[in-house]
Design an enzyme around this catalytic site. Structure first.
Site, PDB file in Angstrom:
ATOM      1  N   CYS A 101      -3.503  10.957   0.341  1.00 44.12           N
ATOM      2  CA  CYS A 101      -2.768   9.687   0.193  1.00 44.12           C
ATOM      3  C   CYS A 101      -1.331   9.940  -0.243  1.00 44.12           C
ATOM      4  O   CYS A 101      -0.385   9.603   0.448  1.00 44.12           O
ATOM      5  CB  CYS A 101      -3.402   8.818  -0.883  1.00 44.12           C
ATOM      6  SG  CYS A 101      -5.128   8.595  -0.735  1.00 44.12           S
ATOM      7  N   LYS A 111       0.833  -1.214   0.000  1.00 48.97           N
ATOM      8  CA  LYS A 111       0.000   0.000   0.000  1.00 48.97           C
ATOM      9  C   LYS A 111       0.861   1.255   0.000  1.00 48.97           C
ATOM     10  O   LYS A 111       0.661   2.182  -0.793  1.00 48.97           O
ATOM     11  CB  LYS A 111      -0.926  -0.011   1.211  1.00 48.97           C
ATOM     12  CG  LYS A 111      -1.668   1.283   1.442  1.00 48.97           C
ATOM     13  CD  LYS A 111      -2.656   1.611   0.333  1.00 48.97           C
ATOM     14  CE  LYS A 111      -3.201   3.016   0.531  1.00 48.97           C
ATOM     15  NZ  LYS A 111      -4.044   3.444  -0.595  1.00 48.97           N
TER      16      LYS A 111
HETATM   17  N1  SAJ Z   1      -0.838  14.615  -9.823  1.00 47.82           N
HETATM   18  C1  SAJ Z   1       0.182  15.163 -10.623  1.00 47.82           C
HETATM   19  N2  SAJ Z   1       0.628  14.437 -11.694  1.00 47.82           N
HETATM   20  C2  SAJ Z   1       0.112  13.200 -11.998  1.00 47.82           C
HETATM   21  C3  SAJ Z   1      -0.911  12.679 -11.162  1.00 47.82           C
HETATM   22  C4  SAJ Z   1      -1.373  13.399 -10.086  1.00 47.82           C
HETATM   23  O1  SAJ Z   1       0.676  16.267 -10.380  1.00 47.82           O
HETATM   24  O2  SAJ Z   1       0.543  12.596 -12.968  1.00 47.82           O
HETATM   25  C5  SAJ Z   1      -1.282  15.360  -8.640  1.00 47.82           C
HETATM   26  C6  SAJ Z   1      -2.763  15.692  -8.633  1.00 47.82           C
HETATM   27  O3  SAJ Z   1      -2.985  16.962  -9.207  1.00 47.82           O
HETATM   28  C7  SAJ Z   1      -3.083  15.692  -7.128  1.00 47.82           C
HETATM   29  C8  SAJ Z   1      -2.146  14.656  -6.555  1.00 47.82           C
HETATM   30  O4  SAJ Z   1      -1.090  14.506  -7.525  1.00 47.82           O
HETATM   31  O5  SAJ Z   1      -2.777  16.954  -6.551  1.00 47.82           O
HETATM   32  C9  SAJ Z   1      -2.776  13.293  -6.274  1.00 47.82           C
HETATM   33  O6  SAJ Z   1      -3.474  12.915  -7.439  1.00 47.82           O
HETATM   34  P1  SAJ Z   1      -3.980  11.370  -7.646  1.00 47.82           P
HETATM   35  O7  SAJ Z   1      -4.446  11.257  -9.042  1.00 47.82           O
HETATM   36  O8  SAJ Z   1      -2.949  10.431  -7.171  1.00 47.82           O
HETATM   37  O9  SAJ Z   1      -5.293  11.290  -6.745  1.00 47.82           O
HETATM   38  P2  SAJ Z   1      -5.461  10.741  -5.271  1.00 47.82           P
HETATM   39  O10 SAJ Z   1      -4.667  11.532  -4.302  1.00 47.82           O
HETATM   40  O11 SAJ Z   1      -6.914  10.614  -5.022  1.00 47.82           O
HETATM   41  O12 SAJ Z   1      -4.794   9.297  -5.346  1.00 47.82           O
HETATM   42  C10 SAJ Z   1      -5.579   8.166  -5.221  1.00 47.82           C
HETATM   43  C11 SAJ Z   1      -4.653   7.149  -4.645  1.00 47.82           C
HETATM   44  N3  SAJ Z   1      -5.469   6.037  -4.221  1.00 47.82           N
HETATM   45  C12 SAJ Z   1      -5.251   5.509  -2.987  1.00 47.82           C
HETATM   46  O13 SAJ Z   1      -4.381   5.893  -2.245  1.00 47.82           O
HETATM   47  C13 SAJ Z   1      -6.130   4.417  -2.597  1.00 47.82           C
HETATM   48  C14 SAJ Z   1      -3.632   6.692  -5.655  1.00 47.82           C
HETATM   49  O14 SAJ Z   1      -2.995   5.497  -5.180  1.00 47.82           O
HETATM   50  C15 SAJ Z   1      -4.244   6.368  -6.976  1.00 47.82           C
HETATM   51  O15 SAJ Z   1      -3.203   6.096  -7.909  1.00 47.82           O
HETATM   52  C16 SAJ Z   1      -5.062   7.548  -7.473  1.00 47.82           C
HETATM   53  O16 SAJ Z   1      -6.081   7.801  -6.487  1.00 47.82           O
HETATM   54  C17 SAJ Z   1      -5.729   7.212  -8.796  1.00 47.82           C
HETATM   55  O17 SAJ Z   1      -5.687   8.090  -9.653  1.00 47.82           O
HETATM   56  O18 SAJ Z   1      -6.245   6.103  -8.912  1.00 47.82           O
END
Ligand code: SAJ
Length: 448
Positions: free
Chosen positions: A274, A220
């Protein structure tokens, strides 16, 4: 264990879910929907009241959740309470409380400890306890199990069973992910892992991978640290592109045409509940085992620096326009941490706004999903010296840039998420720059 298995197969086993947040609540509702009797234990009495009226206390768009909660409360399969007394007749206890890190990146397990302190005295003999919260590798063996044995006076794997099954939910897709994303099922013994799989099979249509607790803890935290490192790499390439006048989005598109490449999206920073936290939980698992960690902490530093980099881009642009930062007015577009979400936890915009105010700027904020910041962008842009796009909300793609630049004092557009193309912004009268697309400086032709 046989009795437990029987209760799981026949759905006669009573379930308790402790912590009715963005994970516990949908989990409780799904087990109730498939026929179990579920008791939710929640600290916040206002949430308990709402839930017992069949109302979903989670904001934001969560397809199907509100309807599901009203249905399972109406059929009396699910109810919430603040007290532990009814836990004594529960066979299956799921723990879904927060495990944040503090400003020194140390995990704060207060919520988890307090649950174990309250649960121990009422824990039913022969029951199964499953920690779903994200925890550092080693936490089950070094903290959770010893503490629960002490507070219950019972022995793990003899008097009660225990495991760790982390979740993979995402705001906006809580129910969908819970049902359709595979899960790692860590049992303190192989039999416990098998029993947990029988339980989760009732609500998860995806793969359930049986393993031990340490592996579940490692997977995780590592899967989220992986994402943070990948994003940091993309951000570092963006900084290089700015310095040499490249466009990181074009570079990324072409890099990803190379087999086995999957460069992530550079941007204005990494927020949420996360990704900013889990790399530190992973690192904490080896805190006193002198494992030299460079990449994971450095990636956190890169991603945390991006909002400050946006501020630097803005200062450069304002100076190029003959504007002093201390007398500038700036409009920040996007305060949530993720596009089309109202969730502002650890949002990069929070750091940016603090920085701009430190520099003496007057800062206005807009966000179509965050109640404090809704409003009309063009109205907020009147007399502004710059606008900064921090979140790629769908609404922003539809903005009329010409109308906005016409009301601004010095139209500068700093694009943190590549929502706009340089050409369209310049056509609308903006001086345009952004992450990976620095301001179009005349590159001195140093080769002539
Ligand atoms: N972000 C970037 N670049 C990227 C992807 C995201 O700058 O390529 C930024 C986003 O703008 C945000 C942050 O990172 O500020 C997090 O984005 P995220 O897409 O990871 O969204 P989260 O935080 O909801 O992540 C969750 C996580 N799920 C769990 O912890 C259970 C992550 O593991 C997943 O990969 C993600 O959702 C998903 O997109 O599935």
């Amino acid at each position: 264990m046989k009795e437990l298995l029987d209760g799981i197969e026949k759905k006669t086993a009573g379930i308790a879910v402790i912590g009715l947040g963005y994970v516990g609540l949908p989990v409780a509702a799904l087990f109730a929907e498939c026929g179990f009797d579920v008791l939710g234990i929640e600290l916040r009495s206002d949430r308990v009241e709402k839930i017992n009226q069949g109302i979903c206390p989670i904001e934001g768009e969560e397809p199907g959740l509100a309807e599901l909660i009203s249905q399972v409360v109406a059929t009396r399969r699910f109810r919430a309470t603040t007290s532990y007394e009814r836990v004594e007749d529960r066979d299956l206890i799921l723990i879904d409380v927060e495990t944040p890190v503090d400003d020194r990146n140390i995990p704060r397990y207060e919520a988890l400890r307090s649950v174990l302190d309250s649960l121990g005295p009422v824990l039913k003999k022969g029951s199964l306890v499953i920690v779903e919260s994200t925890i550092s590798p080693g936490t089950m063996n070094e903290m959770v199990i010893p503490l629960l044995e002490r507070t219950s006076g019972m022995k793990a794997d003899r008097d009660f069973f225990i495991g760790n099954c982390p979740e993979r939910v995402m705001p906006g897709k809580l129910l969908k992910n819970l049902k359709s994303v595979s899960r790692v099922v860590g049992g303190n013994t192989p039999e416990t892992a098998d029993t947990m799989i029988r339980l989760y099979r009732h609500i998860v249509q995806a793969e359930l991978d049986a393993t031990d607790c340490v592996t579940a803890e490692l997977v995780k935290t590592a899967e989220n640290a992986y994402r943070d490192v990948q994003i940091a790499f993309a951000n570092e390439v963006a900084l290089i592109c700015e310095a040499v006048g490249g466009d990181v989005w074009k570079v990324r598109e072409l890099v990803n045409k190379s087999p086995m490449r999957q460069m992530h999206l550079p941007g204005a920073g990494v927020g949420g509940h996360c990704i900013p936290k889990d790399p530190w939980l992973l690192a904490f698992g080896v805190k006193d085992k002198n494992v030299p960690l460079y990449l994971i902490p450095a990636s956190r530093a890169v991603n945390d620096s991006m909002p400050l980099h946006i501020a630097d881009l803005l200062v450069d642009a304002l100076e190029e326009n003959g504007r002093k930062t201390s007398s500038s007015r700036v409009l920040v577009l996007g305060y949530a941490y993720l596009e089309n979400s109202d969730d502002i936890r650890n949002s990069p915009s929070i750091r940016l706004v603090d920085r701009l105010r430190e520099l003496g700027m007057e800062v206005a904020i807009h966000d179509p999903y965050v109640s404090d910041y809704k409003g009309d962008v063009a109205a907020l842009a009147v007399n502004a010296d710059a606008i900064i796009v921090m979140v790629a909300h769908h609404d922003y793609k539809k903005l009329n840039l010409s109308k906005i630049s016409a009301v601004m004092k010095t139209p500068v557009l700093i694009d943190g998420r590549s929502v706009f193309e340089r050409a369209e912004a310049e056509q609308a009268g903006f001086k345009y720059g952004g992450v990976g697309k620095g301001l179009k400086k005349k590159l001195e032709n140093k080769y002539v």
